[in-house]
Design a protein around this motif. Structure first.
Motif, PDB file in Angstrom:
ATOM      1  N   ASP A 142      67.376  72.026  15.495  1.00 62.78           N
ATOM      2  CA  ASP A 142      67.139  71.753  14.040  1.00 62.78           C
ATOM      3  C   ASP A 142      68.595  71.061  13.632  1.00 62.78           C
ATOM      4  O   ASP A 142      69.460  71.425  13.326  1.00 62.78           O
ATOM      5  CB  ASP A 142      67.161  73.166  13.134  1.00 62.78           C
ATOM      6  CG  ASP A 142      67.249  73.067  11.445  1.00 62.78           C
ATOM      7  OD1 ASP A 142      66.705  71.853  11.274  1.00 62.78           O
ATOM      8  OD2 ASP A 142      67.191  73.655  10.914  1.00 62.78           O
ATOM      9  N   PHE A 143      68.277  69.789  13.656  1.00 64.21           N
ATOM     10  CA  PHE A 143      69.391  68.886  13.384  1.00 64.21           C
ATOM     11  C   PHE A 143      69.719  68.061  11.990  1.00 64.21           C
ATOM     12  O   PHE A 143      70.259  67.417  11.643  1.00 64.21           O
ATOM     13  CB  PHE A 143      69.238  67.562  14.400  1.00 64.21           C
ATOM     14  CG  PHE A 143      69.761  67.949  15.784  1.00 64.21           C
ATOM     15  CD1 PHE A 143      70.571  69.113  16.040  1.00 64.21           C
ATOM     16  CD2 PHE A 143      69.228  67.203  16.876  1.00 64.21           C
ATOM     17  CE1 PHE A 143      70.839  69.416  17.302  1.00 64.21           C
ATOM     18  CE2 PHE A 143      69.426  67.634  18.191  1.00 64.21           C
ATOM     19  CZ  PHE A 143      70.374  68.636  18.339  1.00 64.21           C
ATOM     20  N   ALA A 144      68.825  68.618  11.043  1.00 61.76           N
ATOM     21  CA  ALA A 144      68.662  68.132   9.684  1.00 61.76           C
ATOM     22  C   ALA A 144      69.835  69.003   8.787  1.00 61.76           C
ATOM     23  O   ALA A 144      70.137  70.016   9.334  1.00 61.76           O
ATOM     24  CB  ALA A 144      67.505  68.621   9.100  1.00 61.76           C
ATOM     25  N   PHE A 145      70.410  68.273   8.006  1.00 61.67           N
ATOM     26  CA  PHE A 145      71.471  68.959   7.126  1.00 61.67           C
ATOM     27  C   PHE A 145      71.075  70.316   6.352  1.00 61.67           C
ATOM     28  O   PHE A 145      71.715  71.485   6.636  1.00 61.67           O
ATOM     29  CB  PHE A 145      71.928  67.908   6.076  1.00 61.67           C
ATOM     30  CG  PHE A 145      73.173  68.546   5.369  1.00 61.67           C
ATOM     31  CD1 PHE A 145      74.358  68.525   5.913  1.00 61.67           C
ATOM     32  CD2 PHE A 145      73.069  68.797   3.970  1.00 61.67           C
ATOM     33  CE1 PHE A 145      75.506  69.072   5.138  1.00 61.67           C
ATOM     34  CE2 PHE A 145      74.267  69.402   3.209  1.00 61.67           C
ATOM     35  CZ  PHE A 145      75.222  69.295   3.826  1.00 61.67           C
ATOM     36  N   PHE A 146      70.045  70.045   5.789  1.00 62.99           N
ATOM     37  CA  PHE A 146      69.541  71.616   5.158  1.00 62.99           C
ATOM     38  C   PHE A 146      68.366  71.978   6.307  1.00 62.99           C
ATOM     39  O   PHE A 146      67.292  71.353   6.644  1.00 62.99           O
ATOM     40  CB  PHE A 146      68.653  71.297   3.925  1.00 62.99           C
ATOM     41  CG  PHE A 146      69.463  70.707   2.752  1.00 62.99           C
ATOM     42  CD1 PHE A 146      70.437  71.290   2.218  1.00 62.99           C
ATOM     43  CD2 PHE A 146      69.790  68.748   2.662  1.00 62.99           C
ATOM     44  CE1 PHE A 146      71.266  70.941   1.155  1.00 62.99           C
ATOM     45  CE2 PHE A 146      70.326  68.631   1.246  1.00 62.99           C
ATOM     46  CZ  PHE A 146      71.302  69.575   0.890  1.00 62.99           C
ATOM     47  N   GLN A 147      68.776  73.329   6.485  1.00 65.34           N
ATOM     48  CA  GLN A 147      68.415  73.875   7.756  1.00 65.34           C
ATOM     49  C   GLN A 147      67.042  74.696   7.567  1.00 65.34           C
ATOM     50  O   GLN A 147      66.790  75.101   6.217  1.00 65.34           O
ATOM     51  CB  GLN A 147      69.268  74.668   8.373  1.00 65.34           C
ATOM     52  CG  GLN A 147      70.395  73.870   8.751  1.00 65.34           C
ATOM     53  CD  GLN A 147      71.563  74.774   9.636  1.00 65.34           C
ATOM     54  OE1 GLN A 147      72.583  74.167  10.266  1.00 65.34           O
ATOM     55  NE2 GLN A 147      71.574  75.999   9.493  1.00 65.34           N
ATOM     56  N   VAL A 148      66.314  75.204   8.267  1.00 72.46           N
ATOM     57  CA  VAL A 148      65.080  75.970   8.201  1.00 72.46           C
ATOM     58  C   VAL A 148      65.581  77.365   7.915  1.00 72.46           C
ATOM     59  O   VAL A 148      64.639  78.206   7.274  1.00 72.46           O
ATOM     60  CB  VAL A 148      63.940  75.741   9.458  1.00 72.46           C
ATOM     61  CG1 VAL A 148      63.727  74.591   9.818  1.00 72.46           C
ATOM     62  CG2 VAL A 148      64.818  76.482  10.460  1.00 72.46           C
ATOM     63  N   ASP A 149      66.677  77.871   8.136  1.00 69.00           N
ATOM     64  CA  ASP A 149      67.205  79.154   7.959  1.00 69.00           C
ATOM     65  C   ASP A 149      67.625  79.371   6.400  1.00 69.00           C
ATOM     66  O   ASP A 149      68.291  80.157   5.935  1.00 69.00           O
ATOM     67  CB  ASP A 149      67.934  79.721   8.716  1.00 69.00           C
ATOM     68  CG  ASP A 149      69.534  79.061   8.663  1.00 69.00           C
ATOM     69  OD1 ASP A 149      69.383  77.749   7.995  1.00 69.00           O
ATOM     70  OD2 ASP A 149      70.375  79.650   9.257  1.00 69.00           O
ATOM     71  N   GLY A 150      67.512  78.123   5.731  1.00 73.55           N
ATOM     72  CA  GLY A 150      68.004  78.171   3.923  1.00 73.55           C
ATOM     73  C   GLY A 150      69.538  77.713   3.888  1.00 73.55           C
ATOM     74  O   GLY A 150      70.018  77.667   2.948  1.00 73.55           O
ATOM     75  N   GLU A 151      70.151  77.807   5.052  1.00 74.89           N
ATOM     76  CA  GLU A 151      71.504  77.106   4.940  1.00 74.89           C
ATOM     77  C   GLU A 151      71.745  75.659   5.310  1.00 74.89           C
ATOM     78  O   GLU A 151      70.576  75.042   5.430  1.00 74.89           O
ATOM     79  CB  GLU A 151      72.409  77.878   6.161  1.00 74.89           C
ATOM     80  CG  GLU A 151      72.491  79.375   6.046  1.00 74.89           C
ATOM     81  CD  GLU A 151      72.945  79.944   4.528  1.00 74.89           C
ATOM     82  OE1 GLU A 151      74.066  79.176   4.252  1.00 74.89           O
ATOM     83  OE2 GLU A 151      72.780  80.862   4.005  1.00 74.89           O
TER      84      GLU A 151
END
Length: 530
Positions: A142-151
């Motif tokens: 998950d290399f996006a700034f806004f992550q799938v875990d909400g952080e």
């Protein structure tokens, strides 16, 4: 290809250890079955690796497509409907290749490509810090700034500091020390240390550490901090992990839209990665981009048909391959075979690998992509190179790969426009000629509408009673917009007492009555017109 086996085999092992958690993590971030990531890694390695013209590129599931996949699975009504879009995307990529669309990859500025490599290096390091300390709520890949875990990238790091797992951190530090010593000291001691790669030693020690400390409450590593490969009970349950497209969904327009989106994004990411990996290849191989699109399209068709995620060439794996000494496509193929063999024969052993050890391996990969010396070098090259470079790095770190590249490209275009504005002409001023100030304006070899502002500014600022010599001897292309500017200026020139001398290959003309007629009558060999 087999002549470089001594280089490719060790490199393939390193790429395997880098690819394994990324395949699983990207699948998790995409909301797809975990095994779908493994399938994509296998197909990317074996099929795309065999068909590609790249000697060092490695393909697999791409982090840049995770958000698209996650949304599409829900929108299209299930994973098997989504697989139809993956197959369609592969077909469209083959069409792109046949149409020679791979040439697009050559139009990205070098400063943006270097910024892309550096930005990815930084984001790898930042994303691996939590895993290094045993904090793993956000999946690998998950290399996006806004992550799938909400952080986001930085809030995750702060959370990791307050949730350090002692056992995972200890073996991560040991693994990192081994990797540094292996690279800087041991690899120079003999062939054995060149054949047996540091990452393999670090992983083996990680497994041994887990085995000997698993019953220790303070120093043990819990299962949630380990690799998590699906373990089938028998051959039937293994085969059941392969999913097949529901082709009855092919009449759904959303499926076609998703397929085209996958083809477009995957092709763009692949072409960017091809350009980037060729740039850091010590042997300076040049990858045929159209063939790469054909290989990627074939890979996506096969991946979609058996339940895998979309595939692109991936710079993280490609750079790991290059850094580990990979020389031919055999490295990518072997890494795919290792994925296949390991998930069949030793999934239980794979699930003993601490994620923190793999984070230490990715630390080294990231650092080699984002060395501090590169920032100094790019800054020293001047603002025309450094501004697009830093814009790309900033965009990748604080958004995602494609937005970062787009930002860098946009800044690069602005830089080109500014330089075009500045370089449209050259002025030479003499004291006087027949009682008038003499100014010689030499136009550039190509003058387009980009240069309108600069030329208008110079013409409007000419003083009254000036003798202007327009030198077009070197000009090969003159845009119609510039011709119209000269036409309009001739009227103002009479009012301001400005005499104009036009010098070209055809000859010399004093105060032309009509610039449009003058240029349109010129022979084709003299001046190209828009």
């Amino acid at each position: 290809m087999f002549k470089t086996l001594k280089n490719d085999l060790p490199a393939s092992v390193v790429v395997f250890f880098v690819a394994l958690p990324l395949c699983l993590g990207i699948a998790l971030a995409s909301g797809a079955p975990l095994f779908a990531g493994i399938i994509a890694g296998i197909v990317g390695g074996v099929v795309v690796g065999a068909l590609s013209g790249s000697k060092i590129g490695v393909s697999g599931p791409a982090a840049g497509l995770a958000a698209i996949v996650l949304t599409a699975i829900g929108t299209l009504g299930g994973y098997q409907n989504f697989l139809v879009a993956v197959v369609i995307g592969g077909v469209i990529q083959i069409i792109f290749g046949l149409l020679k669309a791979g040439i697009i990859g050559y139009y990205f500025p070098s400063s943006v490509i270097k910024g892309m490599l550096t930005g990815i290096g930084i984001i790898i390091i930042l994303k691996q810090i939590p895993h290094f300390f045993g904090y793993d709520p956000d999946p690998e890949g998950d290399f996006a700034f806004f992550q799938v875990d909400g952080e986001n990238t930085f809030s995750e790091i702060f959370r990791a500091i307050n949730n350090i797992s002692l056992g995972a951190t200890i073996i991560a530090i040991i693994g990192l020390a081994i990797l540094i010593l292996w690279d800087k000291v041991f690899s120079k001691k003999g062939k054995f240390f060149q054949i047996i790669q540091g990452p393999l030693v670090a992983v083996v020690l990680g497994i041994l550490y887990f085995v000997f400390t698993k019953d220790n409450e303070a120093f043990g590593i819990s299962a949630k901090h380990l690799v998590s490969v699906p373990i089938p009970e028998d051959a039937a349950s293994f085969l059941a992990q392969f999913k097949f497209p529901n082709f009855s969904a092919i009449t759904n327009p959303e499926v076609w839209i998703t397929g085209f989106t996958i083809a477009l994004v995957a092709s763009l990411e692949t072409l960017l990665c091809v350009e980037a990996s060729d740039k850091i290849d010590p042997d300076k191989n040049v990858t045929p981009t159209n063939r790469e699109l054909l290989a990627q399209g074939t890979g996506n068709i096969i991946s979609g048909l058996i339940g895998g995620l979309p595939i692109t060439q991936v710079i993280v794996r490609s750079s790991a391959n290059i850094q580990s000494g990979g020389k031919s496509k055999l490295s990518a193929i072997i890494h795919g075979l290792l994925l296949l063999i390991s998930v069949i024969l030793i999934p239980t052993l794979l699930n003993m690998i601490p994620l923190s050890v793999l984070a230490s391996i990715l630390f080294i990969v990231g650092f080699k992509l984002a060395k501090p010396s590169l920032f100094i070098k790019m800054y020293g090259m001047g603002w025309k190179q450094s501004v697009p470079f830093f814009a790309t790095v900033f965009g990748i770190v604080f958004t995602d790969l494609l937005i970062g590249i787009s930002l860098g490209l946009a800044v690069g275009v602005v830089v080109i426009l500014l330089k075009s504005y500045q370089n449209s002409h050259f002025l030479h001023i003499e004291d006087n000629s027949n009682g008038k100030h003499k100014i010689k304006m030499t136009l550039a070899e190509e003058v387009t509408f980009f240069n309108k502002g600069a030329i208008l500014k110079e013409l409007d600022s000419l003083p009254r009673d000036t003798y202007l010599e327009l030198d077009l001897l070197k000009t090969r292309y003159l845009d119609n917009d510039i011709i119209e500017i000269l036409e309009d200026f001739s009227i103002k020139a009479k009012e301001r007492g400005i005499d104009i001398k036009l010098v070209s290959k055809r000859g010399v003309v004093e105060n032309p009555t009509s610039y449009v007629e003058f240029f349109n009558e010129r022979p084709k060999s003299d001046l190209s017109l828009s």
